[in-house]
Motif scaffolding. Structure first.
Motif, PDB file in Angstrom:
ATOM      1  N   LEU A  69      -9.401 -12.396  -4.344  1.00 51.02           N
ATOM      2  CA  LEU A  69      -8.001 -12.299  -4.756  1.00 51.02           C
ATOM      3  C   LEU A  69      -7.514 -10.851  -4.740  1.00 51.02           C
ATOM      4  O   LEU A  69      -6.388 -10.567  -4.316  1.00 51.02           O
ATOM      5  N   ILE A  70      -8.357  -9.942  -5.188  1.00 50.92           N
ATOM      6  CA  ILE A  70      -7.978  -8.522  -5.180  1.00 50.92           C
ATOM      7  C   ILE A  70      -7.800  -8.038  -3.748  1.00 50.92           C
ATOM      8  O   ILE A  70      -6.856  -7.297  -3.443  1.00 50.92           O
ATOM      9  N   ALA A  71      -8.691  -8.472  -2.859  1.00 53.09           N
ATOM     10  CA  ALA A  71      -8.572  -8.076  -1.452  1.00 53.09           C
ATOM     11  C   ALA A  71      -7.274  -8.618  -0.858  1.00 53.09           C
ATOM     12  O   ALA A  71      -6.587  -7.917  -0.103  1.00 53.09           O
ATOM     13  N   GLU A  72      -6.919  -9.853  -1.205  1.00 51.26           N
ATOM     14  CA  GLU A  72      -5.658 -10.426  -0.718  1.00 51.26           C
ATOM     15  C   GLU A  72      -4.468  -9.647  -1.264  1.00 51.26           C
ATOM     16  O   GLU A  72      -3.508  -9.383  -0.541  1.00 51.26           O
ATOM     17  N   GLU A  73      -4.519  -9.285  -2.537  1.00 47.25           N
ATOM     18  CA  GLU A  73      -3.432  -8.508  -3.131  1.00 47.25           C
ATOM     19  C   GLU A  73      -3.309  -7.154  -2.447  1.00 47.25           C
ATOM     20  O   GLU A  73      -2.201  -6.679  -2.193  1.00 47.25           O
ATOM     21  N   ASN A  74      -4.438  -6.533  -2.162  1.00 48.37           N
ATOM     22  CA  ASN A  74      -4.409  -5.234  -1.487  1.00 48.37           C
ATOM     23  C   ASN A  74      -3.858  -5.363  -0.073  1.00 48.37           C
ATOM     24  O   ASN A  74      -3.158  -4.473   0.406  1.00 48.37           O
ATOM     25  N   ASP A  75      -4.167  -6.461   0.592  1.00 50.90           N
ATOM     26  CA  ASP A  75      -3.644  -6.678   1.940  1.00 50.90           C
ATOM     27  C   ASP A  75      -2.141  -6.926   1.917  1.00 50.90           C
ATOM     28  O   ASP A  75      -1.424  -6.537   2.839  1.00 50.90           O
ATOM     29  N   ASN A  76      -1.650  -7.553   0.858  1.00 51.98           N
ATOM     30  CA  ASN A  76      -0.229  -7.882   0.755  1.00 51.98           C
ATOM     31  C   ASN A  76       0.586  -6.790   0.068  1.00 51.98           C
ATOM     32  O   ASN A  76       1.804  -6.855   0.045  1.00 51.98           O
ATOM     33  N   ALA A  77      -0.073  -5.804  -0.504  1.00 51.17           N
ATOM     34  CA  ALA A  77       0.627  -4.741  -1.229  1.00 51.17           C
ATOM     35  C   ALA A  77       1.347  -3.834  -0.239  1.00 51.17           C
ATOM     36  O   ALA A  77       0.928  -3.677   0.904  1.00 51.17           O
ATOM     37  N   PRO A  78       2.457  -3.218  -0.695  1.00 50.42           N
ATOM     38  CA  PRO A  78       3.164  -2.274   0.180  1.00 50.42           C
ATOM     39  C   PRO A  78       2.262  -1.093   0.517  1.00 50.42           C
ATOM     40  O   PRO A  78       1.496  -0.625  -0.310  1.00 50.42           O
ATOM     41  N   GLU A  79       2.353  -0.643   1.733  1.00 46.83           N
ATOM     42  CA  GLU A  79       1.496   0.432   2.219  1.00 46.83           C
ATOM     43  C   GLU A  79       2.125   1.781   1.893  1.00 46.83           C
ATOM     44  O   GLU A  79       2.995   2.263   2.599  1.00 46.83           O
ATOM     45  N   SER A  80       1.701   2.392   0.795  1.00 48.10           N
ATOM     46  CA  SER A  80       2.150   3.745   0.482  1.00 48.10           C
ATOM     47  C   SER A  80       1.025   4.462  -0.234  1.00 48.10           C
ATOM     48  O   SER A  80       0.216   3.850  -0.922  1.00 48.10           O
ATOM     49  N   GLY A  81       0.966   5.757  -0.099  1.00 48.42           N
ATOM     50  CA  GLY A  81      -0.099   6.550  -0.690  1.00 48.42           C
ATOM     51  C   GLY A  81      -0.079   6.514  -2.203  1.00 48.42           C
ATOM     52  O   GLY A  81      -1.104   6.591  -2.846  1.00 48.42           O
ATOM     53  N   ASP A  82       1.115   6.403  -2.826  1.00 50.33           N
ATOM     54  CA  ASP A  82       1.212   6.419  -4.282  1.00 50.33           C
ATOM     55  C   ASP A  82       0.721   5.114  -4.900  1.00 50.33           C
ATOM     56  O   ASP A  82       0.196   5.112  -6.000  1.00 50.33           O
ATOM     57  N   ASP A  83       0.898   4.003  -4.206  1.00 51.12           N
ATOM     58  CA  ASP A  83       0.524   2.707  -4.755  1.00 51.12           C
ATOM     59  C   ASP A  83      -0.962   2.398  -4.597  1.00 51.12           C
ATOM     60  O   ASP A  83      -1.487   1.535  -5.265  1.00 51.12           O
ATOM     61  N   ASN A  84      -1.632   3.105  -3.720  1.00 48.87           N
ATOM     62  CA  ASN A  84      -3.038   2.835  -3.466  1.00 48.87           C
ATOM     63  C   ASN A  84      -3.870   3.478  -4.569  1.00 48.87           C
ATOM     64  O   ASN A  84      -3.867   4.680  -4.735  1.00 48.87           O
ATOM     65  N   MET A  85      -4.608   2.677  -5.322  1.00 43.05           N
ATOM     66  CA  MET A  85      -5.304   3.162  -6.508  1.00 43.05           C
ATOM     67  C   MET A  85      -6.578   3.937  -6.189  1.00 43.05           C
ATOM     68  O   MET A  85      -7.064   4.695  -6.998  1.00 43.05           O
ATOM     69  N   ASP A  86      -7.139   3.785  -5.007  1.00 40.18           N
ATOM     70  CA  ASP A  86      -8.389   4.476  -4.723  1.00 40.18           C
ATOM     71  C   ASP A  86      -8.174   5.862  -4.134  1.00 40.18           C
ATOM     72  O   ASP A  86      -9.122   6.535  -3.764  1.00 40.18           O
ATOM     73  N   GLY A  87      -6.954   6.311  -4.036  1.00 42.23           N
ATOM     74  CA  GLY A  87      -6.662   7.662  -3.614  1.00 42.23           C
ATOM     75  C   GLY A  87      -6.704   7.877  -2.117  1.00 42.23           C
ATOM     76  O   GLY A  87      -6.584   8.993  -1.649  1.00 42.23           O
ATOM     77  N   GLN A  88      -6.858   6.830  -1.345  1.00 40.55           N
ATOM     78  CA  GLN A  88      -6.891   6.957   0.098  1.00 40.55           C
ATOM     79  C   GLN A  88      -5.482   6.798   0.643  1.00 40.55           C
ATOM     80  O   GLN A  88      -4.597   6.267  -0.016  1.00 40.55           O
ATOM     81  N   ALA A  89      -5.297   7.245   1.861  1.00 41.08           N
ATOM     82  CA  ALA A  89      -4.000   7.091   2.508  1.00 41.08           C
ATOM     83  C   ALA A  89      -3.699   5.613   2.673  1.00 41.08           C
ATOM     84  O   ALA A  89      -4.603   4.791   2.778  1.00 41.08           O
ATOM     85  N   GLY A  90      -2.425   5.270   2.721  1.00 41.34           N
ATOM     86  CA  GLY A  90      -2.011   3.877   2.761  1.00 41.34           C
ATOM     87  C   GLY A  90      -2.503   3.111   3.962  1.00 41.34           C
ATOM     88  O   GLY A  90      -2.700   1.914   3.894  1.00 41.34           O
ATOM     89  N   SER A  91      -2.745   3.760   5.076  1.00 44.38           N
ATOM     90  CA  SER A  91      -3.153   3.034   6.272  1.00 44.38           C
ATOM     91  C   SER A  91      -4.655   2.806   6.334  1.00 44.38           C
ATOM     92  O   SER A  91      -5.122   2.048   7.156  1.00 44.38           O
ATOM     93  N   GLU A  92      -5.422   3.448   5.463  1.00 46.47           N
ATOM     94  CA  GLU A  92      -6.868   3.265   5.477  1.00 46.47           C
ATOM     95  C   GLU A  92      -7.247   2.033   4.662  1.00 46.47           C
ATOM     96  O   GLU A  92      -6.650   1.737   3.633  1.00 46.47           O
ATOM     97  N   ALA A  93      -8.243   1.337   5.132  1.00 45.55           N
ATOM     98  CA  ALA A  93      -8.693   0.132   4.434  1.00 45.55           C
ATOM     99  C   ALA A  93      -9.612   0.519   3.278  1.00 45.55           C
ATOM    100  O   ALA A  93     -10.378   1.468   3.373  1.00 45.55           O
ATOM    101  N   ALA A  94      -9.531  -0.239   2.198  1.00 39.21           N
ATOM    102  CA  ALA A  94     -10.399  -0.004   1.041  1.00 39.21           C
ATOM    103  C   ALA A  94     -11.811  -0.467   1.386  1.00 39.21           C
ATOM    104  O   ALA A  94     -11.989  -1.449   2.095  1.00 39.21           O
ATOM    105  N   PRO A  95     -12.841   0.227   0.887  1.00 48.79           N
ATOM    106  CA  PRO A  95     -14.225  -0.191   1.178  1.00 48.79           C
ATOM    107  C   PRO A  95     -14.517  -1.544   0.548  1.00 48.79           C
ATOM    108  O   PRO A  95     -14.022  -1.858  -0.518  1.00 48.79           O
ATOM    109  N   LYS A  96     -15.340  -2.314   1.244  1.00 47.71           N
ATOM    110  CA  LYS A  96     -15.675  -3.655   0.740  1.00 47.71           C
ATOM    111  C   LYS A  96     -17.139  -3.771   0.484  1.00 47.71           C
ATOM    112  O   LYS A  96     -17.966  -3.238   1.051  1.00 47.71           O
TER     113      LYS A  96
END
Length: 96
Positions: A69-96
């Motif tokens: 569910l978290i992965a789905e939310e991250n995929d559906n979340a708006p792509e911006s650097g401020d909204d990404n909680m892991d500190g990575q750029a918005g276009s980079e995928a979160a580690p799984k």
């Protein structure tokens, strides 16, 4: 533990033989009682282990569902650097 062999072939008379048989029977009964107690204890341990394994499987499945569910939310979340909680750029995928 095997029954003690108290039989003395040089002794004569049935009273000694009867006492030996009674002692052997009592010892075998004691061993059987001990084995029954151990069997009951083992059954209890096995049941507890089965219960713990069942709970762990439920927890694992729950964690997998939450992660999905978290992965789905991250995929559906708006792509911006401020909204990404892991500190990575918005276009980079979160580690799984």
């Amino acid at each position: 533990m095997s029954p003690k062999n108290n039989h003395d072939p040089s002794s004569s008379g049935d009273s000694g033989n009867t006492n030996v048989q009674e002692a052997d029977l009592q010892e075998m009964e004691d061993v059987n009682n001990s084995l029954d107690a151990l069997s009951c204890a083992l059954d209890a341990v096995e049941q507890r282990t089965d219960d713990i394994m069942s709970q762990l499987r439920e927890l694992l499945n729950s964690n997998r569902e939450i992660r999905r569910l978290i992965a789905e939310e991250n995929d559906n979340a708006p792509e911006s650097g401020d909204d990404n909680m892991d500190g990575q750029a918005g276009s980079e995928a979160a580690p799984k």
